[in-house]
Design an enzyme around this catalytic site. Structure first.
Site, PDB file in Angstrom:
ATOM      1  N   LYS A   1       0.064  -7.224  -3.814  1.00  0.00           N
ATOM      2  CA  LYS A   1       1.443  -7.107  -4.330  1.00  0.00           C
ATOM      3  C   LYS A   1       2.216  -8.417  -4.155  1.00  0.00           C
ATOM      4  O   LYS A   1       2.911  -8.852  -5.071  1.00  0.00           O
ATOM      5  CB  LYS A   1       2.202  -5.982  -3.604  1.00  0.00           C
ATOM      6  CG  LYS A   1       1.642  -4.593  -3.854  1.00  0.00           C
ATOM      7  CD  LYS A   1       2.570  -3.507  -3.331  1.00  0.00           C
ATOM      8  CE  LYS A   1       2.766  -3.541  -1.822  1.00  0.00           C
ATOM      9  NZ  LYS A   1       1.550  -3.221  -1.040  1.00  0.00           N
TER      10      LYS A   1
ATOM     11  N   ARG B   1       8.756   2.952  -0.662  1.00  0.00           N
ATOM     12  CA  ARG B   1       7.550   3.375   0.057  1.00  0.00           C
ATOM     13  C   ARG B   1       7.598   4.852   0.395  1.00  0.00           C
ATOM     14  O   ARG B   1       6.625   5.375   0.930  1.00  0.00           O
ATOM     15  CB  ARG B   1       7.453   2.610   1.369  1.00  0.00           C
ATOM     16  CG  ARG B   1       6.577   1.362   1.327  1.00  0.00           C
ATOM     17  CD  ARG B   1       6.634   0.752   2.708  1.00  0.00           C
ATOM     18  NE  ARG B   1       5.550  -0.093   3.058  1.00  0.00           N
ATOM     19  CZ  ARG B   1       5.542  -1.410   2.946  1.00  0.00           C
ATOM     20  NH1 ARG B   1       6.536  -2.038   2.375  1.00  0.00           N
ATOM     21  NH2 ARG B   1       4.533  -2.117   3.387  1.00  0.00           N
TER      22      ARG B   1
ATOM     23  N   ARG C   1      -6.155 -12.235   6.320  1.00  0.00           N
ATOM     24  CA  ARG C   1      -4.969 -12.730   5.623  1.00  0.00           C
ATOM     25  C   ARG C   1      -4.179 -13.727   6.471  1.00  0.00           C
ATOM     26  O   ARG C   1      -4.011 -13.571   7.668  1.00  0.00           O
ATOM     27  CB  ARG C   1      -4.064 -11.550   5.273  1.00  0.00           C
ATOM     28  CG  ARG C   1      -2.764 -11.974   4.618  1.00  0.00           C
ATOM     29  CD  ARG C   1      -2.131 -10.841   3.883  1.00  0.00           C
ATOM     30  NE  ARG C   1      -1.497  -9.888   4.772  1.00  0.00           N
ATOM     31  CZ  ARG C   1      -0.764  -8.858   4.321  1.00  0.00           C
ATOM     32  NH1 ARG C   1      -0.631  -8.674   3.021  1.00  0.00           N
ATOM     33  NH2 ARG C   1      -0.208  -8.026   5.156  1.00  0.00           N
TER      34      ARG C   1
ATOM     35  N   ARG D   1       0.000 -12.584  10.304  1.00  0.00           N
ATOM     36  CA  ARG D   1       1.092 -11.652  10.585  1.00  0.00           C
ATOM     37  C   ARG D   1       0.819 -10.844  11.844  1.00  0.00           C
ATOM     38  O   ARG D   1      -0.326 -10.476  12.096  1.00  0.00           O
ATOM     39  CB  ARG D   1       1.277 -10.700   9.394  1.00  0.00           C
ATOM     40  CG  ARG D   1       2.081 -11.319   8.290  1.00  0.00           C
ATOM     41  CD  ARG D   1       2.120 -10.481   7.054  1.00  0.00           C
ATOM     42  NE  ARG D   1       2.393  -9.060   7.268  1.00  0.00           N
ATOM     43  CZ  ARG D   1       2.777  -8.235   6.298  1.00  0.00           C
ATOM     44  NH1 ARG D   1       2.942  -8.717   5.067  1.00  0.00           N
ATOM     45  NH2 ARG D   1       2.968  -6.965   6.526  1.00  0.00           N
TER      46      ARG D   1
ATOM     47  N   ARG E   1      -0.758   1.515   9.012  1.00  0.00           N
ATOM     48  CA  ARG E   1      -0.063   1.259   7.746  1.00  0.00           C
ATOM     49  C   ARG E   1      -0.788   1.934   6.577  1.00  0.00           C
ATOM     50  O   ARG E   1      -0.153   2.455   5.657  1.00  0.00           O
ATOM     51  CB  ARG E   1       0.046  -0.248   7.515  1.00  0.00           C
ATOM     52  CG  ARG E   1       1.130  -0.872   8.416  1.00  0.00           C
ATOM     53  CD  ARG E   1       0.824  -2.313   8.762  1.00  0.00           C
ATOM     54  NE  ARG E   1       0.847  -3.190   7.634  1.00  0.00           N
ATOM     55  CZ  ARG E   1       0.086  -4.283   7.519  1.00  0.00           C
ATOM     56  NH1 ARG E   1      -0.756  -4.619   8.482  1.00  0.00           N
ATOM     57  NH2 ARG E   1       0.186  -5.041   6.463  1.00  0.00           N
TER      58      ARG E   1
END
Ligand code: AMP
Length: 220
Positions: free
Chosen positions: A17, A93, A131, A162, A173
């Site tokens: 995204k 969300r 990531r 992160r 998540r």
């Protein structure tokens, strides 16, 4: 100039995204609004709100709806977002957030489409584990291909992992995505706004697919 657009991006964490939002915002000349980026900036400011947000985010939990909705409504109904539109990344969300968004957009002419980036869970888990992100512009990299020295190619910002890309927070998540966010796919489908895009492959290919689909569906 190309017309603006009001777009929501749906998809699991790691579906791409952020990367697609950046490309779409440049293409349509509209702001990229990422609630995660807004919350991370607030967390870095060290404010009381920022500390509360960081606690939710590090655990992989969702920030309460009333807090999120207030932040987004303010951003959407002012400045460039009001005038030309936006690419919403990471919002809504939950169903209450989706309903609040529809209400907020009613006087502005509604949403053009909700793009769902479809990627299998095993692929997103691998992507999230490797990531790396720019703390300034939100650009995404993978650990093997991130620029040497940890400096973003896009804006010169610092590239980091992160705090919520840990195995426990990733699992939490993704569980919350299934429970709270995936029902929004049918929410938008029922309203004739859903555009499903295969999120696998080179980011430019995914972007081309998305723009083509929006054109074909008469969204832009
Ligand atoms: P993201 O960068 O979109 O993955 O968001 C990072 C974190 O910010 C999430 O795991 C949540 O803790 C919080 N967050 C971002 N957007 C929302 C939202 N729309 N509703 C609730 N929490 C959110």
């Amino acid at each position: 100039m190309i017309p603006g657009i009001r777009l929501v991006l749906l998809g699991k964490q790691g579906a791409g995204k952020g990367t697609q939002a950046l490309k779409l915002s440049r293409h349509f000349h509209v702001p990229h609004i990422s609630t995660g980026d807004l919350f991370r900036a607030e967390a870095r400011s060290g404010s009381e709100l920022g500390r509360a947000l960081k606690k939710s985010m590090d655990a992989g939990d969702l920030v309460p709806d009333d807090v999120v909705i207030k932040v987004v409504e303010k951003t959407l109904t002012s400045g460039a977002a009001r005038a030309r539109g936006f690419i919403l990344d990471g919002f809504p969300r939950t169903r209450p957030q989706a309903e609040a968004l529809l209400r907020a957009l009613e006087p502005l002419g509604g949403l053009d489409a909700a793009v769902n980036l479809v990627v299998d869970t095993d692929v997103v888990v691998a992507r999230l584990s490797g990531r790396r992100v720019c703390t300034r512009c939100g650009a995404n990299y993978q650990v093997e291909t991130a620029p040497e020295g940890g400096v973003c190619e896009n804006c010169g910002g610092e590239i980091v992992q992160r705090d919520d890309d840990t195995p426990e927070a990733i699992q939490r998540r993704l569980d919350l995505y299934e429970q709270e966010t995936s029902p929004l796919i049918s929410f938008y489908d029922e309203r004739g706004l859903l555009a499903e895009v295969d999120g696998l492959g080179d980011p430019q290919e995914v972007f081309d697919r998305t723009v083509k689909l929006l054109h074909e569906n008469g969204r832009r």
